[in-house]
Design a protein around this motif. Structure first.
Motif, mmCIF file in Angstrom:
data_model
loop_
_atom_site.group_PDB
_atom_site.id
_atom_site.type_symbol
_atom_site.label_atom_id
_atom_site.label_comp_id
_atom_site.label_asym_id
_atom_site.label_seq_id
_atom_site.Cartn_x
_atom_site.Cartn_y
_atom_site.Cartn_z
ATOM 1 N N HIS A 129 -39.539 70.774 87.826
ATOM 2 C CA HIS A 129 -40.635 70.437 86.931
ATOM 3 C C HIS A 129 -41.259 71.698 86.324
ATOM 4 O O HIS A 129 -41.552 71.743 85.139
ATOM 5 N N HIS A 130 -41.430 72.726 87.137
ATOM 6 C CA HIS A 130 -42.007 73.975 86.632
ATOM 7 C C HIS A 130 -41.058 74.674 85.656
ATOM 8 O O HIS A 130 -41.488 75.195 84.628
ATOM 9 N N VAL A 131 -39.777 74.675 85.980
ATOM 10 C CA VAL A 131 -38.781 75.309 85.104
ATOM 11 C C VAL A 131 -38.728 74.594 83.751
ATOM 12 O O VAL A 131 -38.745 75.229 82.693
ATOM 13 N N LEU A 132 -38.681 73.260 83.786
ATOM 14 C CA LEU A 132 -38.639 72.498 82.532
ATOM 15 C C LEU A 132 -39.919 72.691 81.729
ATOM 16 O O LEU A 132 -39.876 72.779 80.503
ATOM 17 N N SER A 133 -41.024 72.769 82.407
ATOM 18 C CA SER A 133 -42.295 72.997 81.730
ATOM 19 C C SER A 133 -42.268 74.331 80.978
ATOM 20 O O SER A 133 -42.653 74.414 79.807
ATOM 21 N N LEU B 289 -45.081 66.885 80.387
ATOM 22 C CA LEU B 289 -43.668 66.662 80.682
ATOM 23 C C LEU B 289 -43.468 65.356 81.451
ATOM 24 O O LEU B 289 -42.566 64.570 81.136
ATOM 25 N N THR B 290 -44.328 65.104 82.424
ATOM 26 C CA THR B 290 -44.240 63.853 83.185
ATOM 27 C C THR B 290 -44.507 62.663 82.276
ATOM 28 O O THR B 290 -43.832 61.633 82.370
ATOM 29 N N ALA B 291 -45.472 62.809 81.378
ATOM 30 C CA ALA B 291 -45.763 61.732 80.428
ATOM 31 C C ALA B 291 -44.544 61.446 79.552
ATOM 32 O O ALA B 291 -44.191 60.286 79.332
ATOM 33 N N LEU B 292 -43.899 62.487 79.073
ATOM 34 C CA LEU B 292 -42.710 62.314 78.239
ATOM 35 C C LEU B 292 -41.615 61.602 79.027
ATOM 36 O O LEU B 292 -40.936 60.712 78.505
ATOM 37 N N ASP C 271 -37.359 59.990 68.628
ATOM 38 C CA ASP C 271 -36.012 60.541 68.827
ATOM 39 C C ASP C 271 -36.091 62.028 69.161
ATOM 40 O O ASP C 271 -35.354 62.518 70.017
ATOM 41 N N ALA C 272 -37.024 62.746 68.516
ATOM 42 C CA ALA C 272 -37.179 64.183 68.802
ATOM 43 C C ALA C 272 -37.644 64.398 70.236
ATOM 44 O O ALA C 272 -37.175 65.316 70.918
ATOM 45 N N GLY C 273 -38.544 63.558 70.716
ATOM 46 C CA GLY C 273 -39.002 63.657 72.102
ATOM 47 C C GLY C 273 -37.893 63.364 73.087
ATOM 48 O O GLY C 273 -37.734 64.050 74.107
ATOM 49 N N ARG C 274 -37.084 62.378 72.770
ATOM 50 C CA ARG C 274 -35.941 62.020 73.630
ATOM 51 C C ARG C 274 -34.920 63.160 73.637
ATOM 52 O O ARG C 274 -34.392 63.525 74.681
ATOM 53 N N ALA D 116 -36.073 66.039 75.881
ATOM 54 C CA ALA D 116 -35.852 65.760 77.304
ATOM 55 C C ALA D 116 -34.366 65.868 77.650
ATOM 56 O O ALA D 116 -33.991 66.510 78.629
ATOM 57 N N TRP D 117 -33.524 65.254 76.836
ATOM 58 C CA TRP D 117 -32.087 65.245 77.140
ATOM 59 C C TRP D 117 -31.452 66.623 77.032
ATOM 60 O O TRP D 117 -30.540 66.952 77.792
ATOM 61 N N LEU D 118 -31.913 67.431 76.112
ATOM 62 C CA LEU D 118 -31.362 68.768 75.927
ATOM 63 C C LEU D 118 -31.373 69.549 77.244
ATOM 64 O O LEU D 118 -30.400 70.198 77.611
ATOM 65 N N HIS D 119 -32.468 69.447 77.953
ATOM 66 C CA HIS D 119 -32.622 70.218 79.180
ATOM 67 C C HIS D 119 -32.041 69.521 80.407
ATOM 68 O O HIS D 119 -31.701 70.183 81.390
#
Length: 156
Positions: free
Chosen positions: A25-29, A39-42, A97-100, A103-106
């Motif tokens: 979670h910290h790394v993705l943030s 990030l959790t909300a997304l 779609d940009a939000g998805r 998330a998927w990119l990472h």
């Protein structure tokens, strides 16, 4: 740990997963530039649309703080607010779609590795793993959703 705690390889692996999960979670943030709550909300909104009040409950924050989260995500183009059909008073927050993609990119490398790992097991083995992980999630949830006083009172 309680004196009667009996450790096992499965319990050690589960502790390692929870430790790595917190670190993930910290790394993705850091990589996305989103705060941990954003990030959790997304992540939650990638599963289903919800209103700001419902999002606040899931995030364990005030509705005012949830509005701030939605404002930040909306400013980045990750979510949009739309009226909920049949209830003109409520607004739903939808992932874009940009939000998805963000998330998927990472997460794609992790999901690919998880699928490869899962493919090594038979259906019967997966059923045992699922039962174990569901029980583990329920055990963790006793702390997340429970009142700490109940845990102390019940331990004696």
């Amino acid at each position: 740990m309680p004196a009667r705690w009996k450790d096992s390889g499965a319990l050690r692996a589960l502790r390692e997963i929870t430790r790595i999960g917190a670190r993930l979670h910290h790394v993705l943030s850091r990589r996305t530039g989103l705060g941990p709550t954003d990030l959790t909300a997304l992540e939650l909104l990638s599963i289903e649309m919800m209103g700001p009040a419902e999002l606040a409950r899931h995030l364990d924050i005030t509705t005012a703080a949830a509005t701030g989260v939605v404002d930040r995500l909306e400013a980045r183009g990750h979510v949009v607010r739309r009226p909920i059909p049949g209830d003109r008073r409520r607004t739903g927050v939808h992932i874009t779609d940009a939000g998805r993609r963000e998330a998927w990119l990472h997460l794609t490398p992790m999901f690919a590795a998880l699928q490869a790992n899962d493919a090594q097991f038979t259906e019967e083995e997966r059923a045992v793993v699922e039962r174990y992980l569901t029980g583990a999630a329920n055990a963790i949830n006793t702390v997340v959703e429970g009142d700490p006083r109940d845990l102390v009172d019940g331990a004696g």
